[in-house]
Design an enzyme around this catalytic site. Structure first.
Site, PDB file in Angstrom:
ATOM      1  N   GLN A 165      45.247  31.157  31.723  1.00  0.00           N
ATOM      2  CA  GLN A 165      45.492  32.608  31.744  1.00  0.00           C
ATOM      3  C   GLN A 165      46.876  32.921  31.149  1.00  0.00           C
ATOM      4  OE1 GLN A 165      44.026  31.277  35.043  1.00  0.00           O
ATOM      5  NE2 GLN A 165      42.267  31.436  33.722  1.00  0.00           N
ATOM      6  N   LYS A 223      46.802  28.708  23.858  1.00  0.00           N
ATOM      7  CA  LYS A 223      47.403  27.586  24.604  1.00  0.00           C
ATOM      8  C   LYS A 223      46.721  26.261  24.263  1.00  0.00           C
ATOM      9  CE  LYS A 223      46.358  29.815  28.363  1.00  0.00           C
ATOM     10  NZ  LYS A 223      45.976  31.128  27.802  1.00  0.00           N
ATOM     11  N   GLY A 226      39.209  29.552  28.914  1.00  0.00           N
ATOM     12  CA  GLY A 226      38.497  28.985  27.770  1.00  0.00           C
ATOM     13  C   GLY A 226      39.557  28.622  26.748  1.00  0.00           C
ATOM     14  N   HIS A 227      39.818  27.335  26.584  1.00  0.00           N
ATOM     15  CA  HIS A 227      40.879  26.879  25.681  1.00  0.00           C
ATOM     16  C   HIS A 227      40.236  26.249  24.452  1.00  0.00           C
ATOM     17  CE1 HIS A 227      43.984  26.677  29.188  1.00  0.00           C
ATOM     18  NE2 HIS A 227      43.439  27.863  29.029  1.00  0.00           N
ATOM     19  N   ASP A 266      44.471  33.827  26.529  1.00  0.00           N
ATOM     20  CA  ASP A 266      43.904  33.616  25.185  1.00  0.00           C
ATOM     21  C   ASP A 266      44.950  33.650  24.081  1.00  0.00           C
ATOM     22  OD1 ASP A 266      41.426  33.528  26.417  1.00  0.00           O
ATOM     23  OD2 ASP A 266      41.052  35.661  26.116  1.00  0.00           O
TER      24      ASP A 266
HETATM   25  P1  GDP Z   1      43.733  29.952  25.018  1.00  0.00           P
HETATM   26  O1  GDP Z   1      42.848  30.403  26.129  1.00  0.00           O
HETATM   27  O2  GDP Z   1      45.136  30.414  25.190  1.00  0.00           O
HETATM   28  O3  GDP Z   1      43.648  28.475  24.757  1.00  0.00           O
HETATM   29  O4  GDP Z   1      43.193  30.693  23.708  1.00  0.00           O
HETATM   30  P2  GDP Z   1      41.645  30.875  23.277  1.00  0.00           P
HETATM   31  O5  GDP Z   1      41.128  29.578  22.809  1.00  0.00           O
HETATM   32  O6  GDP Z   1      40.890  31.578  24.332  1.00  0.00           O
HETATM   33  O7  GDP Z   1      41.790  31.928  22.108  1.00  0.00           O
HETATM   34  C1  GDP Z   1      42.551  31.683  20.977  1.00  0.00           C
HETATM   35  C2  GDP Z   1      41.628  31.824  19.752  1.00  0.00           C
HETATM   36  O8  GDP Z   1      42.416  31.927  18.589  1.00  0.00           O
HETATM   37  C3  GDP Z   1      40.741  30.613  19.530  1.00  0.00           C
HETATM   38  O9  GDP Z   1      39.549  31.022  18.932  1.00  0.00           O
HETATM   39  C4  GDP Z   1      41.572  29.751  18.572  1.00  0.00           C
HETATM   40  O10 GDP Z   1      40.770  28.877  17.786  1.00  0.00           O
HETATM   41  C5  GDP Z   1      42.187  30.804  17.715  1.00  0.00           C
HETATM   42  N1  GDP Z   1      43.516  30.502  17.166  1.00  0.00           N
HETATM   43  C6  GDP Z   1      44.539  29.806  17.731  1.00  0.00           C
HETATM   44  N2  GDP Z   1      45.633  29.845  16.928  1.00  0.00           N
HETATM   45  C7  GDP Z   1      45.290  30.584  15.858  1.00  0.00           C
HETATM   46  C8  GDP Z   1      46.001  31.029  14.702  1.00  0.00           C
HETATM   47  O11 GDP Z   1      47.180  30.764  14.513  1.00  0.00           O
HETATM   48  N3  GDP Z   1      45.327  31.804  13.813  1.00  0.00           N
HETATM   49  C9  GDP Z   1      44.017  32.147  13.979  1.00  0.00           C
HETATM   50  N4  GDP Z   1      43.440  32.898  13.069  1.00  0.00           N
HETATM   51  N5  GDP Z   1      43.315  31.764  15.072  1.00  0.00           N
HETATM   52  C10 GDP Z   1      43.950  31.004  15.989  1.00  0.00           C
HETATM   53  P1  IMO Z   2      42.596  31.545  29.317  1.00  0.00           P
HETATM   54  O1  IMO Z   2      43.116  30.347  30.068  1.00  0.00           O
HETATM   55  C1  IMO Z   2      41.903  35.838  29.226  1.00  0.00           C
HETATM   56  C2  IMO Z   2      40.934  37.776  33.016  1.00  0.00           C
HETATM   57  C3  IMO Z   2      39.542  38.351  33.155  1.00  0.00           C
HETATM   58  C4  IMO Z   2      39.816  39.500  34.108  1.00  0.00           C
HETATM   59  C5  IMO Z   2      40.875  38.912  35.041  1.00  0.00           C
HETATM   60  C6  IMO Z   2      40.325  38.334  36.317  1.00  0.00           C
HETATM   61  O2  IMO Z   2      41.482  31.256  28.395  1.00  0.00           O
HETATM   62  O3  IMO Z   2      43.740  32.278  28.686  1.00  0.00           O
HETATM   63  P2  IMO Z   2      38.901  36.180  36.978  1.00  0.00           P
HETATM   64  O4  IMO Z   2      37.712  35.557  36.339  1.00  0.00           O
HETATM   65  O5  IMO Z   2      40.081  35.312  37.028  1.00  0.00           O
HETATM   66  O6  IMO Z   2      38.570  36.805  38.290  1.00  0.00           O
HETATM   67  O7  IMO Z   2      39.271  37.432  36.019  1.00  0.00           O
HETATM   68  O8  IMO Z   2      41.523  37.885  34.302  1.00  0.00           O
HETATM   69  N1  IMO Z   2      40.977  36.339  32.640  1.00  0.00           N
HETATM   70  C7  IMO Z   2      41.311  35.903  31.430  1.00  0.00           C
HETATM   71  N2  IMO Z   2      41.586  36.587  30.294  1.00  0.00           N
HETATM   72  N3  IMO Z   2      41.991  34.498  29.248  1.00  0.00           N
HETATM   73  C8  IMO Z   2      41.753  33.804  30.381  1.00  0.00           C
HETATM   74  O9  IMO Z   2      41.966  32.467  30.472  1.00  0.00           O
HETATM   75  C9  IMO Z   2      41.336  34.505  31.525  1.00  0.00           C
HETATM   76  N4  IMO Z   2      40.991  34.147  32.776  1.00  0.00           N
HETATM   77  C10 IMO Z   2      40.785  35.279  33.449  1.00  0.00           C
HETATM   78  O10 IMO Z   2      39.036  38.786  31.926  1.00  0.00           O
HETATM   79  O11 IMO Z   2      40.412  40.570  33.409  1.00  0.00           O
HETATM   80 MG    MG Z   3      41.074  31.492  26.414  1.00  0.00          MG
END
Ligand code: GDP
Ligand code: IMO
Ligand code: MG
Length: 434
Positions: free
Chosen positions: A233, A25, A49-50, A22
């Site tokens: 991840q 990416k 979840g991207h 998270d």
């Molecule tokens: P990913 O899994 O690495 O793609 O990241 P996620 O989408 O799960 O979580 C990142 C969260 O931060 C999302 O809700 C994005 O919309 C938000 N986000 C990304 N970059 C920024 C930033 O620079 N500032 C803020 N406030 N939110 C951001």
């Molecule tokens: P993105 O790509 C954050 C965490 C889960 C748990 C552990 C194992 O959005 O960054 P699993 O479902 O793989 O058996 O869970 O890994 N986890 C993540 N945490 N971002 C993710 O993906 C994750 N995918 C799995 O919360 O701790």
């Molecule tokens: Mg994510």
């Protein structure tokens, strides 16, 4: 001559998370897609979840690569990914209003493995049986699907083109049901209902072209196409290098791009490491810099730190530079993107962990265990900045205190921060060293 040719072919760029996932990416893949012809997801599954934000709208992708909204870009789901046809269908349904031509823009490697409904059930049974020691899995069936892959029992996308795939499916499902009966856990489920969804998903999946991933990627490189490999991840969730057993079941680090796409190590060029300006973690497991005070609550609130896949609150803490340096090393990161810098505006003081005390000795190496019982965290303090930075777009506008924080991180890990993200929108991105 052969050598000369080799030098001419384009290298694959790699983008991956350096913390516990998270990091942001999805946003940076979206930003960098403008410079690429192909976006290739290489591991993980719908546990990811991207999030992408543009045009005032937010989109969350789980299995589909984050380049899907760009015209002319081909998105491939690599062999290292595990695909749940049910979630895949939902993702396509959610995207239907965008009128994306999936047959032209999406490809799936025949060697990618499938997540069966019973994989999800096994995940739930395993987590329930673990009780307090649970991993905190997203319960998407990731662990059981990768176990079947390495156990040489898995069902692959390519199997769907074979006449006997339903027999294979039935045999594996029966095996799973037997395994489930060994758990002292009562799960409520209607297999018929789950299978109806699964078979519907498979029908939709089959409308997307299946490809031999290695030929696809290697041909693309030979014809000078630019490829960005998208990781899921983060490095601290890697099956080998993460905080085992509180990890996911795939190789989230750079090596995963080689095995998850069929790319050789010397075909990788740039490695973009994505990091938050602080740290978050969702699920169980050690987190040395976790905050339980007002600062932690403030980061969670301003950063809106809730999981994009499960909606669970993310644990928040200060940046851990020991862990970051370790992640930079094992991935060969060449440039960093620092995300969510805007969330730290308004703190008088910011902290970052710059060493651990492990077994009584100060160290900047990432030790075997980072459990509370084994290490203490040593912090360096930084002056905070008060300015709202969400509308900045130029490097020169960055407040001095944030610049000092950036330089300290760069010096500590030995890699430049070339992207500073100041908000979720694609436009809220500052490029440094242009
Ligand atoms: P990913 O899994 O690495 O793609 O990241 P996620 O989408 O799960 O979580 C990142 C969260 O931060 C999302 O809700 C994005 O919309 C938000 N986000 C990304 N970059 C920024 C930033 O620079 N500032 C803020 N406030 N939110 C951001
Ligand atoms: P993105 O790509 C954050 C965490 C889960 C748990 C552990 C194992 O959005 O960054 P699993 O479902 O793989 O058996 O869970 O890994 N986890 C993540 N945490 N971002 C993710 O993906 C994750 N995918 C799995 O919360 O701790
Ligand atoms: Mg994510």
């Amino acid at each position: 001559m052969a050598q000369k040719k080799n030098r001419m072919t384009k290298k694959v760029s790699l983008l991956l998370g350096l913390q516990w996932g998270d990091e942001g990416k999805g946003k940076i893949v979206d930003v960098l897609t403008q410079q690429h012809d192909i976006i290739a997801r290489f591991q993980g599954g719908p546990n990811a979840g991207h999030t992408l934000v543009f045009g005032g709208q937010k989109h969350v992708l789980h299995t589909i690569p984050s380049g899907i909204f760009h015209d002319k870009v081909i998105n491939i789901v690599g062999n290292g990914v595990v695909i749940d046809p049910v979630i895949f269908k939902k993702e396509l349904d959610n995207l239907s209003k965008h009128h994306i031509d999936f047959t032209n823009k999406l490809r799936i490697s025949r060697k990618a493995h499938l997540i069966l409904p019973t994989h999800r059930l096994l995940d739930a049974a395993s987590e329930t049986a673990k009780g307090k020691a649970k991993i905190g899995s997203t319960l998407k069936g990731i662990g059981p699907a990768y176990m079947d892959k390495t156990g040489r029992n898995g069902l692959r996308v390519g199997d769907l083109e074979r006449k006997n795939w339903k027999e294979k499916y039935a045999a594996l499902t029966q095996k799973h049901l037997k395994m489930l009966s060994h758990y002292e856990v009562q799960l409520d489920f209607d297999l018929h209902e789950l299978e109806t969804d699964f078979f519907e998903g498979v029908q939709v999946l089959k409308q997307i072209p299946f490809v031999d991933g290695v030929s696809f990627i290697q041909d693309a490189m030979r014809t000078n196409k630019t490829i960005l490999a998208e990781g899921a991840q983060g490095s601290l969730l890697d099956i080998d290098f993460g905080t085992y057993p509180f990890v996911t079941s795939s190789t989230t680090t750079a090596a995963g791009a080689c095995t998850g796409l069929g790319v050789a190590p010397n075909q990788i060029g740039e490695v973009y490491g994505i990091m938050k300006a602080y740290t978050t973690r969702v699920g169980s497991g050690p987190f040395p810099t976790e905050l339980f005070d007002e600062d932690g609550k403030k980061i969670a609130k301003i950063g809106n730190e809730f999981g994009a896949t499960t909606g669970r609150p993310r644990r928040c803490g200060w940046l851990d530079l020991v862990a970051l340096k370790y992640a930079v090393q094992i991935n060969g990161v060449t440039q960093l993107a620092m995300m969510k810098s805007d969330v730290l505006s308004g703190f008088d003081t910011i902290k970052a962990c710059t060493s651990y005390t492990y077994k009584g000795e100060k160290t900047t190496d990432f030790p075997y265990s980072i459990d509370d019982a084994d290490i203490q965290v040593n912090y360096t303090e930084f002056k905070g900045w008060q300015e709202d930075i969400t509308s900045l777009s130029q490097a020169e506008e960055i407040p001095d205190a944030l610049r000092d924080y950036i330089h300290f991180i760069e010096n500590f890990v030995g890699v430049p921060i070339t992207i500073v993200s100041v908000g979720p929108d694609r436009k809220q991105t500052i490029r440094l060293y242009k």
